[in-house]
Design a protein around this motif. Structure first.
Motif, PDB file in Angstrom:
ATOM      1  N   THR A 226       0.800  -1.217   0.000  1.00 18.21           N
ATOM      2  CA  THR A 226       0.000   0.000   0.000  1.00 18.21           C
ATOM      3  C   THR A 226       0.837   1.273   0.000  1.00 18.21           C
ATOM      4  N   ASN A 227       2.167   1.132  -0.017  1.00 23.92           N
ATOM      5  CA  ASN A 227       3.028   2.318  -0.101  1.00 23.92           C
ATOM      6  C   ASN A 227       4.378   1.920  -0.696  1.00 23.92           C
ATOM      7  N   ASN A 228       5.194   2.911  -0.973  1.00 22.28           N
ATOM      8  CA  ASN A 228       6.483   2.661  -1.629  1.00 22.28           C
ATOM      9  C   ASN A 228       7.418   1.809  -0.778  1.00 22.28           C
ATOM     10  N   LYS A 229       7.373   1.993   0.544  1.00 21.26           N
ATOM     11  CA  LYS A 229       8.230   1.199   1.426  1.00 21.26           C
ATOM     12  C   LYS A 229       7.927  -0.286   1.274  1.00 21.26           C
ATOM     13  N   PHE A 231       6.336  -1.749  -1.246  1.00 22.96           N
ATOM     14  CA  PHE A 231       6.672  -2.205  -2.599  1.00 22.96           C
ATOM     15  C   PHE A 231       8.172  -2.502  -2.689  1.00 22.96           C
ATOM     16  N   GLY A 232       8.975  -1.655  -2.045  1.00 22.89           N
ATOM     17  CA  GLY A 232      10.413  -1.900  -2.021  1.00 22.89           C
ATOM     18  C   GLY A 232      10.763  -3.177  -1.282  1.00 22.89           C
ATOM     19  N   ARG A 233      10.042  -3.433  -0.184  1.00 19.56           N
ATOM     20  CA  ARG A 233      10.281  -4.676   0.564  1.00 19.56           C
ATOM     21  C   ARG A 233       9.919  -5.877  -0.302  1.00 19.56           C
ATOM     22  N   GLY A 234       8.796  -5.778  -1.006  1.00 21.97           N
ATOM     23  CA  GLY A 234       8.390  -6.869  -1.886  1.00 21.97           C
ATOM     24  C   GLY A 234       9.410  -7.121  -2.978  1.00 21.97           C
ATOM     25  N   THR A 235       9.958  -6.053  -3.519  1.00 17.23           N
ATOM     26  CA  THR A 235      10.987  -6.180  -4.556  1.00 17.23           C
ATOM     27  C   THR A 235      12.215  -6.899  -4.012  1.00 17.23           C
ATOM     28  N   ARG A 236      12.631  -6.534  -2.805  1.00 14.45           N
ATOM     29  CA  ARG A 236      13.807  -7.186  -2.197  1.00 14.45           C
ATOM     30  C   ARG A 236      13.544  -8.665  -1.927  1.00 14.45           C
ATOM     31  N   ILE A 237      12.311  -8.997  -1.543  1.00 16.42           N
ATOM     32  CA  ILE A 237      11.983 -10.406  -1.324  1.00 16.42           C
ATOM     33  C   ILE A 237      12.150 -11.188  -2.621  1.00 16.42           C
ATOM     34  N   LEU A 238      11.644 -10.639  -3.710  1.00 15.45           N
ATOM     35  CA  LEU A 238      11.782 -11.323  -5.008  1.00 15.45           C
ATOM     36  C   LEU A 238      13.238 -11.436  -5.419  1.00 15.45           C
ATOM     37  N   MET A 239      14.024 -10.406  -5.149  1.00 15.72           N
ATOM     38  CA  MET A 239      15.452 -10.473  -5.473  1.00 15.72           C
ATOM     39  C   MET A 239      16.124 -11.606  -4.705  1.00 15.72           C
ATOM     40  N   ASP A 240      15.790 -11.724  -3.416  1.00  9.98           N
ATOM     41  CA  ASP A 240      16.392 -12.765  -2.570  1.00  9.98           C
ATOM     42  C   ASP A 240      15.898 -14.158  -2.960  1.00  9.98           C
ATOM     43  N   GLU A 241      14.596 -14.283  -3.168  1.00 14.19           N
ATOM     44  CA  GLU A 241      13.991 -15.589  -3.416  1.00 14.19           C
ATOM     45  C   GLU A 241      14.326 -16.131  -4.804  1.00 14.19           C
ATOM     46  N   LEU A 242      14.365 -15.231  -5.795  1.00 14.01           N
ATOM     47  CA  LEU A 242      14.484 -15.677  -7.181  1.00 14.01           C
ATOM     48  C   LEU A 242      15.821 -15.330  -7.826  1.00 14.01           C
ATOM     49  N   GLY A 243      16.669 -14.594  -7.096  1.00  8.17           N
ATOM     50  CA  GLY A 243      17.971 -14.232  -7.633  1.00  8.17           C
ATOM     51  C   GLY A 243      17.891 -13.227  -8.772  1.00  8.17           C
ATOM     52  N   LEU A 244      16.927 -12.301  -8.679  1.00 10.89           N
ATOM     53  CA  LEU A 244      16.712 -11.327  -9.741  1.00 10.89           C
ATOM     54  C   LEU A 244      17.396 -10.005  -9.421  1.00 10.89           C
ATOM     55  N   ASP A 245      17.629  -9.210 -10.463  1.00  9.12           N
ATOM     56  CA  ASP A 245      18.104  -7.855 -10.229  1.00  9.12           C
ATOM     57  C   ASP A 245      16.917  -6.977  -9.850  1.00  9.12           C
ATOM     58  N   ALA A 246      17.194  -5.771  -9.373  1.00  8.86           N
ATOM     59  CA  ALA A 246      16.142  -4.913  -8.832  1.00  8.86           C
ATOM     60  C   ALA A 246      15.100  -4.537  -9.874  1.00  8.86           C
TER      61      ALA A 246
END
Length: 273
Positions: A226-229, A231-246
């Motif tokens: 619901t906010n940028n913070k 969304f940023g946390r979700g992005t970091r989770i995907l980076m960690d879980e899937l080995g993706l770039d930002a």
């Protein structure tokens, strides 16, 4: 009933203490709260087990309380949808005096023994649901009456109280007694008792949600962004879980709108390839 929450403070002449002395003594008392909660873990575990079973069968968890206790229940319930991505109808907090009492004290609202059940009926309460009464004293009429009526209707009931051998614990099927002792300011149960209740509620809702599959690994994969913070946390989770770039992770999250959906879809596509 042993009413330790109303006993005289261990400290005298508070008005003569320096600011540093007041803070040090409050902190000293606060350090005892986690130990009191630790002693109640077996009781908390029993309540959680029956709650998980009930919710898997389609039931809900209701918190009922007055004053500080009611506000703490509403706080915990209101944080579950954004944290775990669940409906706001899964865990519901009710307070004596209704929503007005969240911000301001409503005189004598807690003294009506029949009101909690009327409040619960507005939510079409049924036998699959669990009702958890929150009351530091263990004797609040609003909570006591609600639990009695819930028992009669065949619901599962529990409580969080901060005194021993209380009427509310006696009528609860799964009582939780967290004995924190006298408050720094005599009778001010928003302090140690309130902290104990908050810790127990954290444990209950978090463990229930983990058991219901709303956490993956140690991540809030169903959180509402619901906010940028967040969304940023979700992005970091995907980076960690899937080995993706930002950039790739951010685009994936924006496309699917959910960390869990993004992980599932990405993993499925990888397996297909």
């Amino acid at each position: 009933m042993t009413n330790t929450t109303e006993q005289d403070s261990h400290y005298q002449h508070l008005e003569k203490m320096s600011v540093g002395e007041i803070l040090t003594n409050i902190n000293r008392e606060d350090q005892t709260v986690a130990l009191a909660v630790q002693k109640a873990i077996p009781q908390i575990e029993q309540l959680i087990s029956v709650t998980v079973s009930s919710m898997k069968a389609g039931g809900r968890l209701f918190y009922i309380g007055a004053g500080t206790s009611g506000r703490l229940g509403i706080l915990d319930a209101s944080e579950c949808p954004p944290t775990f991505g669940v409906s706001d109808n899964w865990i519901i907090g009710l307070i004596a005096g209704k929503d007005m009492a969240i911000r301001k004290a409503v005189e004598f609202a807690e003294d009506d023994e029949g009101q909690a059940w009327r409040d619960l009926q507005e939510h079409h309460i049924n036998a699959k649901d669990v009702v958890l009464g929150i009351a530091a004293s263990g004797s609040t009429p609003y909570v006591l009456g609600g639990l009695k009526a819930a028992n009669e209707a065949g619901l599962k009931t529990g409580c969080i109280v901060c005194n021993e051998n209380t009427p509310i614990a006696a009528v609860s099927q799964y009582p939780i007694e967290i004995i924190v002792g006298p408050e720094f300011v005599t009778g001010s149960t928003r302090m140690k008792a309130g902290t104990a209740q908050k810790l127990a509620l954290n444990m209950i809702s978090t463990t229930v949600m983990i058991q219901l599959g709303r956490v993956k690994g140690n991540k809030m994969v169903d959180m509402q962004m619901t906010n940028n913070k967040l969304f940023g946390r979700g992005t970091r989770i995907l980076m960690d879980e899937l080995g993706l770039d930002a950039v790739t992770a951010s685009n994936l999250l924006e496309r699917h709108g959910s960390v869990r959906k993004a992980i599932d879809e990405y993993t499925k596509n990888i397996n297909i390839d």
